[in-house]
Scaffold this active site. Sequence first.
Site, PDB file in Angstrom:
ATOM      1  N   GLU A 173       0.821  -1.201   0.000  1.00  0.00           N
ATOM      2  CA  GLU A 173       0.000   0.000   0.000  1.00  0.00           C
ATOM      3  C   GLU A 173       0.866   1.266   0.000  1.00  0.00           C
ATOM      4  O   GLU A 173       0.747   2.128   0.869  1.00  0.00           O
ATOM      5  CB  GLU A 173      -0.960   0.001   1.193  1.00  0.00           C
ATOM      6  CG  GLU A 173      -1.994  -1.095   1.122  1.00  0.00           C
ATOM      7  CD  GLU A 173      -3.017  -1.048   2.240  1.00  0.00           C
ATOM      8  OE1 GLU A 173      -4.121  -1.578   2.058  1.00  0.00           O
ATOM      9  OE2 GLU A 173      -2.716  -0.473   3.303  1.00  0.00           O
ATOM     10  N   GLU A 330      -6.619  -7.439  -1.162  1.00  0.00           N
ATOM     11  CA  GLU A 330      -7.091  -7.411   0.220  1.00  0.00           C
ATOM     12  C   GLU A 330      -8.541  -6.937   0.255  1.00  0.00           C
ATOM     13  O   GLU A 330      -8.919  -6.018  -0.473  1.00  0.00           O
ATOM     14  CB  GLU A 330      -6.284  -6.435   1.093  1.00  0.00           C
ATOM     15  CG  GLU A 330      -4.870  -6.820   1.393  1.00  0.00           C
ATOM     16  CD  GLU A 330      -4.217  -5.801   2.332  1.00  0.00           C
ATOM     17  OE1 GLU A 330      -4.948  -5.066   3.040  1.00  0.00           O
ATOM     18  OE2 GLU A 330      -2.984  -5.733   2.346  1.00  0.00           O
TER      19      GLU A 330
END
Length: 691
Positions: A173, A330
């Site tokens: 991320e 995710e």
Amino acid sequence: MNHHAATLAPSPIGLPVPAEAAARPRFVHQGIAFGCDYNPEQWEPAVWRDDVALMRDAGVDLVAINIFGWSALQGPDGSFDFTALDEVIALLHGAGIRVNLGTATASPPPWLTTRYPEILPVMDDGTTRHPGGRQAWCPSSPVFREHALALVEAVAKRYADHEAVALWHVSNELGCHNALCYCDTSVRAFRAWLQRRHGTIEELNRAWGTSFWSQRYTDWNEIGAPRLTVSTRNPGQVLDFHRFSSDELLDYYRAEAAVIRRHSDRPITTNFMVTAHVKNLDYWTWAPEMDVVANDHYLDHRLGDPRTELAFAADLTRGLAGGEPWLLMEHSTGSVNWQPHNLAKAPGEMLRNSLAHVARGADAVCFFQWRASLQGSEKFHSALLPHAGTDSELWREVLELGAIVDRLEEAAGTRVVADVALLFSWEAWWASDAENRPTHAIEYLDQVHALYAALHELGVTVDIVRPGADLTGYALVVVPGLYLVRGDEAAAVDAAVAAGVHALVTFYSGIVDEHDRVRPGGYPGAWRDLLGIRVEEFAPVLPGTALSLESGASASLWAERITATDAAVVDVFADGPAAGRPAITRRVGASGSGAGDAWYLGTLLEAGDLRALVAHVIAGAGVEAEAGASATVEITRRVGDDRAYRFVVNHGADDVELAARGVELVTGDAVTGSLTVPAGAVRVIREEASA
């Protein structure tokens, strides 16, 4: 109906593809991947064996590991210890589970930030952020990059040829917390980036409009990062700093990827954050660098309609992938831990969320994380294996989902069908939501989400594309609040309309160029001629002030003083600061014979009235909505060369019946004319490709 996305070329929509892209490795998986993040460093080795056995029970076949493993791999003396990671990879491989191998660089260990505090990020108020959380590093720091790339080198060399490694996962991320760093190192990097972008100090002054407020620069060393000031900051400087920051992190991604490629021929990616509250990276510029596009997405209950935002994010991720299948890297089985109110998912909601992503192009359904943590900041974040263990409703739902994902294996590799394109731009987002603007009551995403929601509720599948994309083959292009647009990007819409594509443009579009410079002569600047209108003045109203149109439609927050120069007036403001002026216009055959219609919406309609307008526009454009779709029933099609699949996700409390023929994959039943989709259920019908 001209289904567009089923025949797109396999490259990101509207993006220049690097020359080496064709030779890049592709992520290949049998069917749709079902997986998770796994953090074995949180557990004793005996637990690893139990976990792998349970993963097999659940049908897990792709596991991301070594995401936050730096402190477990390397000590302050610089030496590496791969003993534990070797064992975990061997256990997974022995169970037939493929590995998405992280480079472990997402968060530096305390010994590194203690020894080199200069790598810590600085905020726009000049304060330093310290270790104790994650991503405590400056993207421009050469010291951090030196140590991180040494770690990547060690990991890549060790596991380059391991049979278990299916995919490389760069960092994690990127930019979630540290995208904008204002330290002195970042300032020097920003100056160098500005010199490359603008060439001369004179050109920078022109681009930023520094004649205003006596901001004219005479030397590059006078320029800093846009830290907080006693007034508002120069919007051109802020916009360029966003661009620089996105580019700086992308350059960091490239650096890690280059190290991996020296040792391995496996595909490489990183997990994007295409979601409503993460805006600092321009993923249109990132997507061409990925061997496969991957995204993390979580329902955001700070929004009024998190389920529709999920669909929007999935469609945008597919746009970044150029219509190709992508990976949901995710999402959550239940609640997260980082929102003000972390709501559990209702029974069946995890299944519906997961398959809604698959319906919109995902070829992987992965979760954070495998086993719920017992300590740390995310101990109350849901997981595939909850604190309650296997004797839990959640675990039984996980087993059900894993089995269903297996049944959908044959749909992998197919592409989503869409007839409508919606233009979306991170640059426009940055510029539109500036410190000084006509009203702070409306933000960029408000218009984007409102238009998308109307299409979604009408059962219209949408491709989300970047400005300047090739719009050939679409029936309708929607342009919501695209405040910043380049000349060639605006011309792409003009050309599409001239070729017969219909357009719907909404207020605050086409206002400025790439330097945030207003186009003079009246709004909407870039599209005055296309739309046949001229806006003399914005006239927003205070929150709580109702606006009415002569048709009886209701609006709020925004009005403007419009003159129709070459367009038909469809509706008129009945009250407010623009009373008697056009509110909705339509230029029929906007660019001559064979051209499409160009609609303009000059206010923020209430949801029902907006939906009615969009229904009228799509009908005129020849767009056919999916029969049976509604605000609670999502229907989407994925198509391959010789097969087609209709996904039906029923979020409602009532069963729905649809006309259908084929085989329903979730139950395995033949469908011979009609199909009942129970309340809260998902059904996937394999149809003939021509259906």
